[in-house]
Design a protein around this motif. Structure first.
Motif, PDB file in Angstrom:
ATOM      1  N   GLU A 311       0.828  -1.194   0.000  1.00 26.04           N
ATOM      2  CA  GLU A 311       0.000   0.000   0.000  1.00 26.04           C
ATOM      3  C   GLU A 311       0.871   1.255   0.000  1.00 26.04           C
ATOM      4  OE1 GLU A 311      -3.743   0.080   1.619  1.00 26.04           O
ATOM      5  OE2 GLU A 311      -3.339   1.755   2.970  1.00 26.04           O
ATOM      6  N   SER A 312       1.916   1.251   0.831  1.00 26.40           N
ATOM      7  CA  SER A 312       2.744   2.447   0.887  1.00 26.40           C
ATOM      8  C   SER A 312       3.488   2.656  -0.430  1.00 26.40           C
ATOM      9  CB  SER A 312       3.709   2.392   2.067  1.00 26.40           C
ATOM     10  OG  SER A 312       4.560   1.300   1.950  1.00 26.40           O
ATOM     11  N   CYS A 313       3.833   1.566  -1.121  1.00 22.14           N
ATOM     12  CA  CYS A 313       4.448   1.658  -2.457  1.00 22.14           C
ATOM     13  C   CYS A 313       3.594   2.480  -3.401  1.00 22.14           C
ATOM     14  CB  CYS A 313       4.427   0.282  -3.137  1.00 22.14           C
ATOM     15  SG  CYS A 313       5.828  -0.706  -2.955  1.00 22.14           S
ATOM     16  N   ILE A 314       2.314   2.109  -3.442  1.00 24.17           N
ATOM     17  CA  ILE A 314       1.374   2.737  -4.354  1.00 24.17           C
ATOM     18  C   ILE A 314       1.263   4.231  -4.060  1.00 24.17           C
ATOM     19  CG2 ILE A 314      -1.125   2.893  -4.805  1.00 24.17           C
ATOM     20  CD1 ILE A 314      -0.343   0.480  -6.149  1.00 24.17           C
ATOM     21  N   TYR A 315       1.108   4.547  -2.779  1.00 21.90           N
ATOM     22  CA  TYR A 315       0.921   5.956  -2.415  1.00 21.90           C
ATOM     23  C   TYR A 315       2.201   6.767  -2.576  1.00 21.90           C
ATOM     24  CZ  TYR A 315      -3.788   5.101  -0.813  1.00 21.90           C
ATOM     25  OH  TYR A 315      -5.121   4.795  -0.779  1.00 21.90           O
ATOM     26  N   THR A 316       3.338   6.149  -2.242  1.00 20.06           N
ATOM     27  CA  THR A 316       4.612   6.831  -2.440  1.00 20.06           C
ATOM     28  C   THR A 316       4.794   7.142  -3.922  1.00 20.06           C
ATOM     29  OG1 THR A 316       5.585   5.703  -0.545  1.00 20.06           O
ATOM     30  CG2 THR A 316       7.117   6.588  -2.154  1.00 20.06           C
ATOM     31  N   GLY A 317       4.488   6.156  -4.766  1.00 19.47           N
ATOM     32  CA  GLY A 317       4.654   6.306  -6.214  1.00 19.47           C
ATOM     33  C   GLY A 317       3.814   7.439  -6.774  1.00 19.47           C
ATOM     34  N   ILE A 318       2.557   7.473  -6.383  1.00 19.86           N
ATOM     35  CA  ILE A 318       1.676   8.484  -6.979  1.00 19.86           C
ATOM     36  C   ILE A 318       2.058   9.881  -6.491  1.00 19.86           C
ATOM     37  CG2 ILE A 318      -0.224   8.308  -5.286  1.00 19.86           C
ATOM     38  CD1 ILE A 318      -1.069   8.449  -8.913  1.00 19.86           C
ATOM     39  N   THR A 319       2.557   9.977  -5.257  1.00 16.18           N
ATOM     40  CA  THR A 319       2.961  11.294  -4.741  1.00 16.18           C
ATOM     41  C   THR A 319       4.200  11.804  -5.473  1.00 16.18           C
ATOM     42  OG1 THR A 319       2.106  10.585  -2.598  1.00 16.18           O
ATOM     43  CG2 THR A 319       3.416  12.591  -2.619  1.00 16.18           C
ATOM     44  N   ILE A 320       5.132  10.907  -5.739  1.00 20.29           N
ATOM     45  CA  ILE A 320       6.324  11.302  -6.508  1.00 20.29           C
ATOM     46  C   ILE A 320       5.907  11.735  -7.914  1.00 20.29           C
ATOM     47  CG2 ILE A 320       8.447  10.414  -7.574  1.00 20.29           C
ATOM     48  CD1 ILE A 320       8.877   8.747  -5.017  1.00 20.29           C
TER      49      ILE A 320
END
Ligand code: ADP
Length: 587
Positions: A311-320
């Motif tokens: 989950e944190s991967c997905i959110y980190t990715g979209i924020t970057i």
């Protein structure tokens, strides 16, 4: 990922009450929802996901075996945030933005140990900052104040953080700085560095979301030609194992005309992520000849990370991705695979003993997916630039069954659907995107672009191809019953045309130097050549020429070589005139 800077503000530590896989409950923790906490003696990173009275539930982003009740939990008092600044490109991060190479150095293995912290952005590296505004100028939140050459391909734009007040610049200078050093000061007392933090669950602000009208050109005929995605659009690729999901994603990463690629790998089977980590740094950006990584940020949840980290991967990715969008770039984010993320939600939800929805997925599956895809779009940024985030999510439906909840819920959200098909892959038809099941809701809004930039009759020519393929689909049923020879001649000819559409146009070899990328103009002309064959052949048929003779003209098989033809304009000119001549000679 950021650590708390002012731990003093935390009153006291909580105590672990119970541990269930990635889910840990703690008592006496003074926390808010989504606060980042450090769990246990090892200080494993986690996030608060439920608070009930004195009991706080935490999902932990690292393996929790060995963590026991009674150990402390420390609250940082801050939401899960990502470090933003130069140096993200050409980086490989894990799900909580720890650079994998650095961790590898610290721990001697690409598989991470627990409780190891590493900043997302190198605090010591010096970057060359060139101001683009001067002392005395007024800047607003989001405004670009300077530039930094981040990689060989990308210039990083240093922006006033969106949550700043802004105002008059009292000092700014060119020079070499680390990301922590102040590059500009404002009258308000605010200091600007090259480093920003942003909470991952919050979309970065934009002035306006606009209707996308420009395609994300992929150089893949079936995508550009039949099922285009817009810059700022959303697409899903569901693919059973071996159907070409990885090759398609690589092709998009290489060829799609995005400035920046963010590739999020959330724990595919086994060591697939390790494969991606090994593959990507080897890939070359075909347009510049430079390493593809110089415009790519890779976030890889290696398979030994627990499910919550997906989950944190997905959110980190979209924020970057949003951060580069704010600089005015077109960003393409690829998530592989969103099914693993959904499975993580299912596991966490079941450990929380929530009421399960369809097939055990939580009732909020649809909401979580749509919140993620909604962060895609073409945006007018708050600094006046225009940028886009296109999101392409791979889905891995078990057994290739598209009726399962993750595929279905994704389908309701995304506007482009590229259905990979195991049967086509088995027949070595690549890319094995099923043209009957796939669709793009962007077709109409992108048509003006294609009309203007490729050919005025792009939509009509595409529709012709769609109609022929549809007719083939219907005729196939009859053929299976009575055989091809029982069909009337015109229908036999239609089948032959459809065969060329499939073999010469829809098929594309990702591993052939020339065929791997197809300019939309070439896509258009190849279709034109098949249509020329179609039109000439039907006229001959009407004039009484037997269908076999028409089909067997010498030039026809050359249609299959258009894709690999380098000088394609000349090749197609000649082919069209030969087809015309040879068919007309029959009557
Ligand atoms: P998945 O990731 O869905 O398991 P892959 O992307 O690894 O599948 O594809 C499996 C194989 O199919 C590849 O190794 C390659 O041989 C072939 N393949 C897939 N797509 C293409 C393509 N566009 N052109 C040529 N071969 C392809």
């Amino acid at each position: 990922m950021s650590q708390a800077e002012d731990i003093e503000s935390v009153d006291e530590d909580g105590v672990i009450e119970s541990v269930s896989g990635p889910v840990v409950s703690a008592t006496d923790l003074d926390a808010r929802m989504n606060d980042v906490v450090y769990v246990g003696d090892e200080g494993l990173m986690g996030e608060v996901i439920e608070i009930e009275g004195n009991l706080t539930t935490i999902q932990v982003y690292e393996e929790t075996s060995g963590v026991s009740p009674g150990e402390p939990v420390e609250n940082t008092g801050e939401p899960l945030s990502v470090d933003l600044g130069p140096g993200m490109l050409d980086s490989i991060y894990d799900g909580v933005q720890r650079p994998l190479d650095e961790l590898e150095e610290k721990m001697g293995s690409a598989f991470l140990d627990r409780g190891v912290d590493a900043p997302g952005i190198d605090p010591e590296k010096q970057w060359e900052f060139t101001p683009s505004v001067a002392e005395g100028e007024i800047v607003e939140p989001g405004d670009v104040i300077g530039k930094v050459p981040e990689t060989a391909s990308i210039t990083h734009r240093v922006m006033v953080p969106p949550d700043y007040e802004g105002g008059k610049i009292t000092s700014i200078e060119a020079g070499e700085f680390t990301v922590e050093e102040v590059v500009a000061e404002l009258e308000s007392g605010e200091e600007i560095t090259m480093h920003q933090e942003w909470p991952v669950r919050e979309a970065r602000p934009a002035a306006e979301k606009e209707t996308p009208t420009i395609p994300l050109v992929s150089g893949q005929r079936i995508l550009d030609g039949l099922f285009p995605i817009a810059k700022g659009g959303t697409a899903a690729i569901p693919g059973p194992f071996g159907s070409g999901k990885t090759v398609t994603q690589h092709q998009l990463a290489k060829w799609a005309d995005a400035d920046i690629v963010v590739y999020v790998g959330c724990g595919e089977r086994g060591n697939e992520m390790t494969e991606v980590i090994e593959d990507f740094p080897e890939l070359e950006d075909p347009k510049t000849g430079k390493p593809l990584m110089s415009r790519t940020c890779l976030i890889a949840n290696t398979s030994n990370m627990p499910v919550a980290a997906r989950e944190s991967c997905i959110y980190t990715g979209i924020t970057i991705a949003e951060y580069y969008r704010d600089m005015g770039y077109d960003v393409a984010l690829m998530a592989d695979s969103t099914s693993r993320w959904a499975e993580a939600m299912r596991e966490i939800s079941s450990r929380l003993e929530e009421m399960p929805g369809e097939e055990g997925y939580p009732a909020y599956l649809a909401a979580a997916l749509s919140e993620f895809y909604e962060r895609a779009g073409l945006f007018q940024n708050i600094n006046g630039t225009q940028g886009s985030v296109s999101v392409i999510g791979a889905v891995s439906p078990p057994g290739g069954d598209f009726s399962e909840p993750v595929t279905q819920n994704t389908l309701r959200i995304v506007k482009t659907f590229w259905a990979l098909d195991a049967d086509l892959a088995e027949r070595r038809h690549f890319p094995s995107i099923n043209w009957n099941e796939s669709y793009s809701l962007y077709r109409q809004q992108l048509d003006p672009w294609f009309r203007e930039n490729v050919a005025e009759d792009w939509p009509e020519r595409r529709q012709w191809a769609v109609d022929v393929l549809d007719e083939e689909d219907e005729l196939q049923e009859i053929v299976q019953l009575v055989g091809k020879d029982a069909l009337p001649e015109d229908q036999q000819l239609t089948l032959e045309i459809a065969r060329y559409l499939r073999e010469a146009w829809l098929q594309q070899n990702a591993f052939h130097d020339v065929d791997t990328y197809c300019d939309p103009k070439k896509t258009y002309r190849m279709l034109g050549a098949i249509k020329t064959f179609n039109d000439e052949a039907f006229e001959a048929l009407e004039a009484g020429v037997p269908v076999e003779e028409v089909q067997d003209v010498d030039a026809a098989p050359r249609l299959n070589r258009m894709g690999v033809a380098e000088e394609w304009n000349e090749f197609i000119d000649e082919l069209e005139s030969d087809l015309e001549e040879q068919i007309r000679a029959l009557y």
